[in-house]
Scaffold this motif. Structure first.
Motif, PDB file in Angstrom:
ATOM      1  N   LEU A   1      52.501  26.582 -18.046  1.00 50.09           N
ATOM      2  CA  LEU A   1      52.800  26.872 -16.636  1.00 50.09           C
ATOM      3  C   LEU A   1      52.349  25.739 -15.716  1.00 50.09           C
ATOM      4  CD1 LEU A   1      51.738  30.632 -16.531  1.00 50.09           C
ATOM      5  CD2 LEU A   1      54.065  29.743 -16.426  1.00 50.09           C
ATOM      6  N   LEU A   2      51.264  25.067 -16.091  1.00 49.18           N
ATOM      7  CA  LEU A   2      50.716  23.979 -15.273  1.00 49.18           C
ATOM      8  C   LEU A   2      50.632  22.710 -16.130  1.00 49.18           C
ATOM      9  CD1 LEU A   2      47.779  26.005 -13.641  1.00 49.18           C
ATOM     10  CD2 LEU A   2      50.040  25.589 -12.667  1.00 49.18           C
TER      11      LEU A   2
ATOM     12  N   ARG B   1      40.004  27.231  -9.296  1.00 43.99           N
ATOM     13  CA  ARG B   1      40.011  28.695  -9.252  1.00 43.99           C
ATOM     14  C   ARG B   1      41.300  29.271  -9.824  1.00 43.99           C
ATOM     15  NH1 ARG B   1      38.161  27.669  -4.211  1.00 43.99           N
ATOM     16  NH2 ARG B   1      40.108  28.330  -3.229  1.00 43.99           N
ATOM     17  N   LYS B   2      42.419  28.614  -9.537  1.00 44.41           N
ATOM     18  CA  LYS B   2      43.698  29.132 -10.008  1.00 44.41           C
ATOM     19  C   LYS B   2      43.725  29.225 -11.536  1.00 44.41           C
ATOM     20  CE  LYS B   2      47.383  26.570  -9.377  1.00 44.41           C
ATOM     21  NZ  LYS B   2      48.563  25.990  -8.699  1.00 44.41           N
ATOM     22  N   ILE B   3      43.265  28.176 -12.192  1.00 46.94           N
ATOM     23  CA  ILE B   3      43.246  28.173 -13.652  1.00 46.94           C
ATOM     24  C   ILE B   3      42.281  29.231 -14.177  1.00 46.94           C
ATOM     25  CG2 ILE B   3      42.576  26.801 -15.665  1.00 46.94           C
ATOM     26  CD1 ILE B   3      43.630  24.345 -14.220  1.00 46.94           C
ATOM     27  N   MET B   4      41.115  29.355 -13.551  1.00 47.35           N
ATOM     28  CA  MET B   4      40.135  30.330 -14.012  1.00 47.35           C
ATOM     29  C   MET B   4      40.637  31.765 -13.830  1.00 47.35           C
ATOM     30  SD  MET B   4      37.648  28.652 -15.273  1.00 47.35           S
ATOM     31  CE  MET B   4      36.214  29.716 -15.336  1.00 47.35           C
ATOM     32  N   LYS B   5      41.348  32.030 -12.745  1.00 51.20           N
ATOM     33  CA  LYS B   5      41.905  33.364 -12.539  1.00 51.20           C
ATOM     34  C   LYS B   5      42.991  33.673 -13.561  1.00 51.20           C
ATOM     35  CE  LYS B   5      42.462  32.645  -8.063  1.00 51.20           C
ATOM     36  NZ  LYS B   5      42.873  32.878  -6.653  1.00 51.20           N
ATOM     37  N   MET B   6      43.806  32.666 -13.849  1.00 55.41           N
ATOM     38  CA  MET B   6      44.835  32.864 -14.864  1.00 55.41           C
ATOM     39  C   MET B   6      44.209  33.144 -16.233  1.00 55.41           C
ATOM     40  SD  MET B   6      47.402  29.803 -13.639  1.00 55.41           S
ATOM     41  CE  MET B   6      48.739  30.098 -14.790  1.00 55.41           C
TER      42      MET B   6
ATOM     43  N   MET C   1      45.279  35.161 -19.656  1.00 60.00           N
ATOM     44  CA  MET C   1      46.260  34.258 -20.257  1.00 60.00           C
ATOM     45  C   MET C   1      45.573  33.319 -21.243  1.00 60.00           C
ATOM     46  SD  MET C   1      48.742  32.981 -17.200  1.00 60.00           S
ATOM     47  CE  MET C   1      49.542  34.115 -16.075  1.00 60.00           C
ATOM     48  N   PRO C   2      46.169  33.069 -22.397  1.00 61.35           N
ATOM     49  CA  PRO C   2      45.622  32.047 -23.296  1.00 61.35           C
ATOM     50  C   PRO C   2      45.798  30.656 -22.696  1.00 61.35           C
ATOM     51  CG  PRO C   2      47.681  32.920 -24.167  1.00 61.35           C
ATOM     52  CD  PRO C   2      47.343  33.751 -22.972  1.00 61.35           C
ATOM     53  N   GLU C   3      44.941  29.739 -23.104  1.00 64.45           N
ATOM     54  CA  GLU C   3      45.001  28.389 -22.540  1.00 64.45           C
ATOM     55  C   GLU C   3      46.357  27.727 -22.782  1.00 64.45           C
ATOM     56  OE1 GLU C   3      41.747  25.823 -23.506  1.00 64.45           O
ATOM     57  OE2 GLU C   3      40.234  27.389 -23.233  1.00 64.45           O
ATOM     58  N   GLU C   4      46.976  28.007 -23.931  1.00 62.49           N
ATOM     59  CA  GLU C   4      48.266  27.390 -24.236  1.00 62.49           C
ATOM     60  C   GLU C   4      49.327  27.791 -23.217  1.00 62.49           C
ATOM     61  OE1 GLU C   4      46.496  29.223 -26.249  1.00 62.49           O
ATOM     62  OE2 GLU C   4      45.713  27.805 -27.738  1.00 62.49           O
ATOM     63  N   LYS C   5      49.313  29.057 -22.806  1.00 58.95           N
ATOM     64  CA  LYS C   5      50.304  29.508 -21.833  1.00 58.95           C
ATOM     65  C   LYS C   5      50.043  28.896 -20.457  1.00 58.95           C
ATOM     66  CE  LYS C   5      52.494  33.640 -19.929  1.00 58.95           C
ATOM     67  NZ  LYS C   5      52.579  35.117 -19.973  1.00 58.95           N
ATOM     68  N   ILE C   6      48.766  28.794 -20.093  1.00 60.05           N
ATOM     69  CA  ILE C   6      48.436  28.162 -18.802  1.00 60.05           C
ATOM     70  C   ILE C   6      48.896  26.720 -18.802  1.00 60.05           C
ATOM     71  CG2 ILE C   6      46.568  27.578 -17.212  1.00 60.05           C
ATOM     72  CD1 ILE C   6      44.952  29.880 -18.413  1.00 60.05           C
ATOM     73  N   ALA C   7      48.714  26.042 -19.933  1.00 55.98           N
ATOM     74  CA  ALA C   7      49.131  24.639 -20.025  1.00 55.98           C
ATOM     75  C   ALA C   7      50.635  24.506 -19.864  1.00 55.98           C
ATOM     76  CB  ALA C   7      48.683  24.057 -21.364  1.00 55.98           C
TER      77      ALA C   7
ATOM     78  N   ASN D   1      38.471  40.343  -3.123  1.00 57.37           N
ATOM     79  CA  ASN D   1      39.636  39.810  -2.423  1.00 57.37           C
ATOM     80  C   ASN D   1      39.818  38.332  -2.698  1.00 57.37           C
ATOM     81  OD1 ASN D   1      40.180  42.286  -1.235  1.00 57.37           O
ATOM     82  ND2 ASN D   1      38.832  41.876   0.514  1.00 57.37           N
ATOM     83  N   GLU D   2      38.695  37.633  -2.845  1.00 57.13           N
ATOM     84  CA  GLU D   2      38.772  36.187  -3.040  1.00 57.13           C
ATOM     85  C   GLU D   2      39.517  35.835  -4.317  1.00 57.13           C
ATOM     86  OE1 GLU D   2      38.079  32.334  -4.422  1.00 57.13           O
ATOM     87  OE2 GLU D   2      37.217  34.077  -5.400  1.00 57.13           O
ATOM     88  N   LEU D   3      39.382  36.707  -5.332  1.00 53.84           N
ATOM     89  CA  LEU D   3      39.993  36.399  -6.619  1.00 53.84           C
ATOM     90  C   LEU D   3      41.507  36.490  -6.568  1.00 53.84           C
ATOM     91  CD1 LEU D   3      37.633  38.252  -9.108  1.00 53.84           C
ATOM     92  CD2 LEU D   3      37.671  35.839  -8.533  1.00 53.84           C
ATOM     93  N   HIS D   4      42.049  37.173  -5.581  1.00 52.12           N
ATOM     94  CA  HIS D   4      43.485  37.394  -5.551  1.00 52.12           C
ATOM     95  C   HIS D   4      44.133  36.827  -4.286  1.00 52.12           C
ATOM     96  CE1 HIS D   4      43.075  39.942  -9.038  1.00 52.12           C
ATOM     97  NE2 HIS D   4      42.064  40.531  -8.436  1.00 52.12           N
ATOM     98  N   SER D   5      43.479  35.905  -3.655  1.00 53.22           N
ATOM     99  CA  SER D   5      44.032  35.288  -2.455  1.00 53.22           C
ATOM    100  C   SER D   5      44.325  33.826  -2.728  1.00 53.22           C
ATOM    101  CB  SER D   5      43.034  35.417  -1.299  1.00 53.22           C
ATOM    102  OG  SER D   5      41.855  34.704  -1.600  1.00 53.22           O
ATOM    103  N   GLY D   6      45.105  33.237  -1.855  1.00 60.33           N
ATOM    104  CA  GLY D   6      45.311  31.792  -1.957  1.00 60.33           C
ATOM    105  C   GLY D   6      46.462  31.435  -2.858  1.00 60.33           C
ATOM    106  N   GLU D   7      46.139  30.848  -4.030  1.00 61.26           N
ATOM    107  CA  GLU D   7      47.129  30.241  -4.876  1.00 61.26           C
ATOM    108  C   GLU D   7      48.133  31.259  -5.404  1.00 61.26           C
ATOM    109  OE1 GLU D   7      43.937  30.440  -5.501  1.00 61.26           O
ATOM    110  OE2 GLU D   7      43.012  28.453  -5.507  1.00 61.26           O
ATOM    111  N   GLN D   8      49.399  30.841  -5.504  1.00 63.06           N
ATOM    112  CA  GLN D   8      50.439  31.650  -6.104  1.00 63.06           C
ATOM    113  C   GLN D   8      51.005  30.888  -7.291  1.00 63.06           C
ATOM    114  OE1 GLN D   8      51.240  34.738  -5.057  1.00 63.06           O
ATOM    115  NE2 GLN D   8      49.634  34.576  -3.509  1.00 63.06           N
ATOM    116  N   TYR D   9      51.404  31.622  -8.307  1.00 62.92           N
ATOM    117  CA  TYR D   9      51.995  30.961  -9.463  1.00 62.92           C
ATOM    118  C   TYR D   9      52.898  31.963 -10.165  1.00 62.92           C
ATOM    119  CZ  TYR D   9      47.968  33.353 -11.390  1.00 62.92           C
ATOM    120  OH  TYR D   9      47.022  34.293 -11.697  1.00 62.92           O
ATOM    121  N   ASN D  10      53.845  31.456 -10.900  1.00 62.14           N
ATOM    122  CA  ASN D  10      54.776  32.301 -11.639  1.00 62.14           C
ATOM    123  C   ASN D  10      54.243  32.563 -13.042  1.00 62.14           C
ATOM    124  OD1 ASN D  10      56.691  32.369  -9.553  1.00 62.14           O
ATOM    125  ND2 ASN D  10      57.439  30.348 -10.168  1.00 62.14           N
TER     126      ASN D  10
END
Length: 614
Positions: free
Chosen positions: A547-548, A528-533, A539-545, A604-613
């Protein structure tokens, strides 16, 4: 080679950075650029010892040989443009920084200089001027920059406030209309509203040709290089034309009201237009989106304000929506009691699966084939079972709201429109817009009657004196006939509004059914975290990669999409007994559409749980 490597030489004469101009001399097709490169490669092979200046001299000689084919002269011209283009682009960017609003200025300077470079005769004059100087003169690129700078400065000095307002091509209806639209947008941005915008634009329509004829094309003015100040006679002629023509059939309704305009009013209006255009240019750097500023600067009004007045509640829509949704639920609970060839076990599947909206999983023909009926049966089922009862319910609610029948409502509405809004219709109200269209379709003499009666507020007797050849009885009959036609247009528009509202309500309801299934499935996805990002935060996939770095982002996204698709397949088969395996591509498209809307979903589900910079 002392003047650079072969590839550098080739690039100097074949890469075009600015190939077209938004106005003026047309650019060449981008497809010519590979041909330029091939020609340069052959030329470098033939003359490897040449320097850049040698190629310049060679191409210069070609464009001066009238005996050569036109195509050869064109290619030689383009090689020279390519040689000068990179330097020109750099010079323009640097030079534009010295002016206010450098981005808009830079684009303007690109237009001016592109028109010069792509005009072969203009370019020949520049190069000829360079060759006519002594051997100690600057090189061609520097000389060209100086020549272009002089052209830009000459244009700046030549332009004036009246150039900004009146530099319009009168021979092209399309260009003239585009300039009129640009002026309207600028006026709305300035905070000016109707009916003044229509007054200003109508006056401008007559001022431009009068000004150009008197100040630019007149024999005494032809040698002038500047857009001179208009004279009092220009404003007087414009006022006279305005007053004579404001009752014509193609004149806006707004200009048919009020008293005659004066030359002083025209002068003030034109100065206001100039100020609006100047301020509009200053906003170019913030947004280059020129889409209908009228929409943004008019107050948005609910189309159903048509039904509202002082004694009626402004919460009409909030009242009818729950009632219609309750009716929709009653229909769903009684599907087994209706007559239809669609088998009972499949009737509840019709609307969730194939009613058309952004997330539809099937079209009617596909659904009909699956359940063993024809498409017409499905279409009639939707119309008779859902739309017809909802329209009946809405008719009842509207009649209660109006406290009378539609005939009385249309009579009252048209009366209020003609008496209060004829000279300034509300562009946000669908019925007002329909009445304007109906008026524009009338014969010119009937439009004139309306403008005199409701724009000028003339009495019947005054209209008789004005027209001379019409009796009071004839005028009364014609006005009554016009009112009757407008009342019919108002009722037809209201009926269309009802149908549109019902269709939108059904779409929203069954789109939400699909969305709810995807929301549930989304909550069970591990990535879910990746999909929300990726989708909620764009976010483009390159930027997510970045960050993670420990995650295989592309694989995680593909797996998540497959899980969402599988969830819809299982839901359709488990709930309705209908397999969507043959339509996996459509399911995939529906999932992609839903994911692309994640950023605007209030979940609410889309913005709960995981945190990332970020």
């Amino acid at each position: 080679m002392s003047n650079g490597q072969p590839q550098e030489i080739i690039n100097q004469f074949c890469i075009l950075y600015e190939r077209t101009s938004r106005h003026g001399y047309p650019g060449f097709k981008p497809s010519l650029q590979p041909r330029l490169k091939r020609r340069m490669e052959k030329l470098v092979q033939l003359h490897p010892e040449w320097h850049s200046s040698d190629y310049v001299d060679y191409f210069w000689s070609l464009i001066n040989q009238e005996s050569l084919p036109e195509s050869e002269q064109q290619f030689a011209h383009l090689h020279l443009v390519a040689y000068l283009d990179a330097s020109r682009c750099h010079f323009i960017r640097q030079f534009a920084r010295k002016f206010p609003f450098p981005l808009a200025t830079c684009l303007h300077f690109f237009d001016l200089t592109t028109d010069v470079l792509y005009n072969r005769d203009q370019l020949k004059k520049i190069i000829h001027g360079h060759n006519a100087n002594t051997s100690n003169a600057a090189n061609l690129k520097t000389y060209c920059e100086g020549a272009l700078k002089n052209i830009i400065l000459e244009q700046i000095n030549w332009e004036s406030d009246w150039h900004l307002l009146c530099n319009v091509d009168l021979t092209s209806r399309r260009k003239f209309n585009n300039a009129a639209q640009k002026l309207r947008e600028a006026l709305f941005r300035q905070g000016i509203t109707e009916p003044l915008v229509s007054h200003y634009c109508f006056a401008w329509h007559y001022f431009v040709p009068i000004y150009k004829n008197n100040r630019l094309y007149h024999p005494s003015q032809r040698k002038s290089r500047t857009w001179v100040q208009p004279e009092q006679t220009d404003f007087e002629e414009t006022a006279r034309e305005y007053n004579i023509n404001r009752f014509l059939a193609d004149a806006p309704l707004q200009v048919s009201s009020g008293s005659n305009v004066t030359a002083q009013m025209i002068q003030q209006w034109m100065n206001t237009c100039i100020q609006a255009l100047r301020n509009s240019q200053k906003l170019v750097e913030l947004s280059r989106d020129a889409d209908s500023y009228e929409k943004h600067y008019d107050q948005s009004v609910n189309p159903w304000q048509t039904l509202e007045s002082a004694q009626y509640s402004a919460e009409f829509i909030n009242q009818i929506t729950p009632s219609l949704q309750a009716q929709l639920q009653r229909i769903e609970q009684n599907l087994d009691k209706i007559r239809s060839k669609i088998p009972l076990q499949f009737r509840k599947a019709v609307m969730p699966l194939c009613y058309p909206h952004e997330l539809s999983l099937l079209v009617q023909a596909q659904f009909a084939k699956k359940v063993g009926v024809n498409q017409g049966t499905v279409a009639r089922y939707i119309a008779n079972t859902y739309k017809s009862p909802l329209l009946t319910q809405m008719d009842s609610l509207i009649r209660t709201q109006l406290d009378n029948d539609l005939d009385v409502w249309s009579q009252n509405y048209v009366t209020e429109f003609l008496s209060k809004r004829f000279a300034n219709p509300n562009q946000s109200q669908e019925v007002d817009k329909a009445l304007m269209v109906a008026i524009e379709s009338l014969a010119p003499h009937l439009q004139l009657l309306l403008k005199l009666r409701y724009g000028q507020k003339y009495s019947i007797d005054t209209i008789v004196d004005y027209l001379e050849n019409e009796s009071s009885d004839t005028i009364e009959k014609k006005l009554n006939l016009i009112r009757h036609n407008l009342e019919i247009a108002a009722i037809e528009t209201l009926n269309q509004l009802k149908i549109s509202y019902i269709e939108q309500l059904i779409k929203n309801h069954y789109k939400q059914v699909i969305s709810d299934q995807l929301v549930t499935a989304f909550s069970e996805i591990k990535s879910r975290k990746i999909m929300k990002m990726r989708y909620a935060h764009r976010m483009p996939e390159e930027k997510i990669a970045r960050l993670l770095p420990k995650e295989n982002v592309s694989q995680a996204i593909n797996q998540a999409k497959q899980q969402l698709q599988q969830a819809l397949l299982q839901w359709s088969y488990g709930t309705y007994g209908i397999s969507l395996d043959p339509e996996k591509d459509q399911i995939s498209q529906a999932v992609e559409t839903w994911l692309n809307q994640l950023y605007c979903l209030d979940l609410n589900e889309l913005h709960s749980g995981e945190q990332y910079n970020v």
